[in-house]
Design a protein around this motif. Structure first.
Motif, short mmCIF file in Angstrom:
data_model
loop_
_atom_site.label_atom_id
_atom_site.label_comp_id
_atom_site.label_asym_id
_atom_site.label_seq_id
_atom_site.Cartn_x
_atom_site.Cartn_y
_atom_site.Cartn_z
N ILE A 158 32.81 46.60 40.80
CA ILE A 158 32.97 48.19 41.40
C ILE A 158 34.59 48.40 41.15
O ILE A 158 34.75 49.74 40.93
CB ILE A 158 32.85 47.94 42.99
CG1 ILE A 158 31.47 47.65 43.48
CG2 ILE A 158 33.16 49.36 43.61
CD1 ILE A 158 31.09 47.80 44.90
N GLU A 159 35.34 47.54 40.99
CA GLU A 159 36.66 48.04 40.19
C GLU A 159 36.40 48.51 38.73
O GLU A 159 37.06 49.54 38.47
CB GLU A 159 37.37 46.89 40.39
CG GLU A 159 38.27 46.49 41.53
CD GLU A 159 39.44 45.65 41.40
OE1 GLU A 159 40.30 46.22 40.41
OE2 GLU A 159 39.86 44.95 42.33
N GLY A 160 35.44 47.95 38.02
CA GLY A 160 35.30 48.39 36.84
C GLY A 160 34.57 49.70 36.60
O GLY A 160 34.93 50.49 35.62
N ASP A 190 34.39 41.87 49.99
CA ASP A 190 34.58 40.22 49.74
C ASP A 190 35.18 40.50 48.17
O ASP A 190 34.56 40.90 47.38
CB ASP A 190 33.58 39.45 49.80
CG ASP A 190 34.01 38.08 49.47
OD1 ASP A 190 34.66 37.23 50.10
OD2 ASP A 190 33.54 37.51 48.39
N ARG A 191 36.43 39.90 47.93
CA ARG A 191 36.80 39.82 46.80
C ARG A 191 37.03 41.00 45.98
O ARG A 191 36.94 41.14 44.73
CB ARG A 191 36.45 38.45 45.86
CG ARG A 191 36.59 37.30 46.51
CD ARG A 191 36.07 36.23 45.54
NE ARG A 191 34.46 35.93 45.96
CZ ARG A 191 34.01 34.74 45.35
NH1 ARG A 191 34.31 33.93 44.86
NH2 ARG A 191 32.68 34.60 45.61
N ARG A 192 37.23 41.92 46.93
CA ARG A 192 37.29 43.28 46.21
C ARG A 192 36.09 43.92 45.46
O ARG A 192 36.31 44.77 44.60
CB ARG A 192 38.64 43.61 45.37
CG ARG A 192 39.94 43.63 46.38
CD ARG A 192 41.27 43.57 45.68
NE ARG A 192 41.25 44.76 44.97
CZ ARG A 192 41.86 45.96 45.56
NH1 ARG A 192 42.11 46.00 46.82
NH2 ARG A 192 41.85 47.03 44.77
N GLY A 193 34.84 43.38 45.45
CA GLY A 193 33.79 43.77 44.62
C GLY A 193 34.01 43.58 43.29
O GLY A 193 33.27 43.79 42.45
N CYS A 194 34.81 42.66 42.86
CA CYS A 194 35.20 42.29 41.42
C CYS A 194 35.41 40.61 41.10
O CYS A 194 36.23 40.17 41.66
CB CYS A 194 36.41 43.05 41.12
SG CYS A 194 36.77 42.59 39.45
N LEU A 195 34.35 40.21 40.40
CA LEU A 195 34.47 38.79 40.04
C LEU A 195 34.80 38.76 38.56
O LEU A 195 33.59 39.17 37.70
CB LEU A 195 33.20 38.09 40.45
CG LEU A 195 33.12 38.09 41.73
CD1 LEU A 195 31.93 36.97 42.11
CD2 LEU A 195 34.52 37.05 42.44
N PRO A 196 35.92 38.83 37.79
CA PRO A 196 36.11 38.83 36.45
C PRO A 196 35.32 38.04 35.70
O PRO A 196 35.11 36.81 35.96
CB PRO A 196 37.55 38.75 36.44
CG PRO A 196 38.14 39.00 37.79
CD PRO A 196 37.20 38.52 38.59
N ALA A 197 34.67 38.69 34.66
CA ALA A 197 33.91 37.82 33.42
C ALA A 197 34.34 38.21 32.25
O ALA A 197 34.87 39.38 32.04
CB ALA A 197 32.52 37.95 33.66
N ALA A 318 25.33 42.94 41.59
CA ALA A 318 24.94 42.88 43.12
C ALA A 318 25.85 43.64 44.04
O ALA A 318 25.31 44.56 45.05
CB ALA A 318 24.74 41.51 43.84
N TYR A 319 27.09 43.56 43.86
CA TYR A 319 28.14 44.59 44.70
C TYR A 319 27.65 45.87 44.44
O TYR A 319 27.61 46.67 45.45
CB TYR A 319 29.58 44.07 44.07
CG TYR A 319 30.12 43.02 44.82
CD1 TYR A 319 30.18 42.79 45.96
CD2 TYR A 319 30.70 42.06 43.92
CE1 TYR A 319 30.67 41.62 46.55
CE2 TYR A 319 31.53 41.05 44.27
CZ TYR A 319 31.45 40.79 45.87
OH TYR A 319 32.05 39.53 46.21
N ALA A 320 27.59 46.29 43.29
CA ALA A 320 27.29 47.92 42.58
C ALA A 320 25.78 48.11 43.46
O ALA A 320 25.71 49.25 43.86
CB ALA A 320 27.38 47.95 41.51
#
Length: 509
Positions: A158-160, A190-197, A318-320
């Protein structure tokens, strides 16, 4: 195998006797039913210890530390799945178990508060059902994205999207997206909706063509099984102080979303599980239970990177996906009631792996059908620093859901149940229970792609029977009662109940 392997140690905990001496604790009071087939599956899963020992003997250089299974905890919604039971919290050191989070990566819960009250919504049930069916199932969701938007979503969640979606791009649901505040939204995920890949693996087709805006069939999709979007009302306040801080008041309408990465997660999961299987040493017999491990060490660094990137791609999607489903519910409400507030309370996963520091090394907390329930000290710099992490526990379709505040219980690795849990299999739910199912249909409003109100649909027995069979598999009699599950969560110290939410209308895929 049998339930005799479980020994009760107090009112809310049982320990599992197993040949490996692994610390295995099941949290369930005496009113929570326990499946013998789930216990059998759990014992089979623990053969993972034999795999770990065999791979370590054959290839010790592949591990940075000696691999261990530190603990296994099971939440009260524990039930059989496919190889690893739902409700499992597995802590490992020195290796990862990609299969321990299931196919639906970052399946999770999301809850919004509205400024509507239940009486307003009840008075407009027919109009709301029509609006939901149009937006959710009749091409009304309208989520256009360009290649760069999809890439940003998969790489940064979501940050993206906040970084790449310009305010002028407001077609369809993007107009609702722009009505949300970036800081407030991200602080409540959780984790600001961002898991960096670092890259997109196995999902290149989803990106589409450059310089072209298009839509796809996955983003904004509920999925099957027990996934849903539900309009609820705050039925009871159970902790007045926390409920006030979180903006929950009796009679308030809330929107709860339960879904994950749907087919995107399935594709990502298959991609990295194939990578892990291919790295199993030729000199070591393949695991009888089919569960492979990924050593954490220099030799497997590239494979580990591939795993984290692929898992993060699906988790970000999934967050999005949950966000867009909530925006679709918001749009449905505004079709009926005009301008409406729909503020995010919290969004949290329950199928994921978390890295946690432990004794100078990293531990890996695998949660499958279990949600984080961290205490207030772990929630510093979030809106929940004084009360603990919101824990969203839905009942079965038609039953109450609960909002709780996490206590950070060490015995569950700061986790709690993610729902009521199945009491019988989907196949068993199709046999008997006719009267219970009829009563459920009479008392509860379910919105599906099939409009049961239409006379032409009622005359199509084939369509009616198929959709009713889908609903029957998720009806209340197929699930454990939510009461004993919540009592176990509270009495064991996992989390404190804050509010009970009663369903008004459920949207099912």
């Amino acid at each position: 195998m049998s339930l005799n392997e479980l020994k009760r140690i107090d009112a809310n905990r049982l320990q599992l006797t197993n040949p490996y001496g692994i610390d295995v604790t099941l949290f369930a009071n005496q009113e929570v039913p326990i499946e013998s087939v789930a216990v059998d599956e759990l014992q089979s899963m623990l053969q993972l210890q034999e795999t770990v020992e065999a791979v370590y003997r054959a290839c010790p250089e592949r591990f940075s530390v000696e691999p261990t299974i530190a603990s296994v905890a099971l939440t009260p919604d524990f039930h059989k799945a496919r190889g690893i039971p739902v409700g499992t919290i597995l802590e490992t050191r020195g290796f990862l178990v990609p299969q321990a989070i299931g196919n639906d990566i970052n399946c999770g819960m999301r809850l919004h508060r509205t400024n509507l009250d239940a009486d307003q919504v009840k008075a407009c049930f027919d109009a709301l059902e029509t609006a939901c069916r149009s937006i959710f199932f009749e091409a009304g969701r309208r989520i256009p994205m360009a290649w760069e938007h999809r890439e940003a979503l998969l790489l940064s969640g979501i940050e993206g999207l906040f970084d790449t979606i310009d305010q002028s791009f407001d077609e369809g649901l993007w107009s609702y997206f722009h009505r949300t505040d970036r800081h407030e939204t991200l602080s409540r995920i959780d984790r600001r909706g961002c898991l960096p890949a670092r890259r997109v693996d196995g999902l290149e087709d989803m990106l589409g063509k450059r310089d072209r805006v298009h839509r796809d069939s996955q983003i904004g999709s509920i999925g099957g099984g027990n996934h849903f979007v539900e309009f609820q009302k705050v039925e009871r306040i159970l902790d007045g102080q926390i409920a006030h801080a979180w903006g929950l008041v009796p009679g308030m309408v809330t929107v709860m979303v339960h879904t994950g990465s749907v087919s995107v997660g399935y594709a990502s999961g298959n991609f990295y599980r194939d990578q892990v299987r291919q790295r199993h040493p030729d000199s070591v017999r393949k695991p009888e239970n089919g569960i492979h491990i990924l050593p954490v060490g220099p030799e497997d660094g590239q494979a580990e990177t591939v795993f984290w990137d692929a898992m993060h791609n699906a988790a970000n999607f999934a967050y999005a996906n949950r966000m867009f489903l909530a925006l679709m519910a918001w749009a449905s409400l505004e079709k009926c009631f005009g301008e409406t507030q729909c503020e995010l309370l919290y969004d949290a996963p329950h199928n994921m792996i978390w890295k946690e520091p432990s004794q100078g090394h990293e531990s890996y907390i695998h949660r499958k059908g279990a949600c984080p329930a961290r205490g207030y000290d772990a929630m510093v710099d979030t809106p929940f620093a004084y009360y603990g992490e919101p824990v969203l526990v839905p009942g079965s379709m038609g039953a109450s859901s609960y909002v709780l505040a996490g206590n950070g219980l060490p015995g569950t690795n700061q986790s709690a149940a993610h729902g009521a849990g199945r009491a019988i299999s989907r196949g068993a739910s199709m046999k008997g229970f006719d009267r219970e199912f009829e009563r459920f249909l009479e008392e509860f409003r379910v919105v599906t792609p099939v409009d049961f109100r239409r006379q032409d649909i009622r005359q199509r027995s084939d369509i009616m029977e198929k959709k009713l069979a889908d609903l029957r598999q998720e009806a209340p009699f197929a699930y454990k009662g939510i009461g004993p599950v919540i009592e176990t969560i509270q009495d064991s110290g996992m989390a404190r109940p804050v509010a009970e939410l009663k369903p008004l209308m459920t949207v099912k895929g």
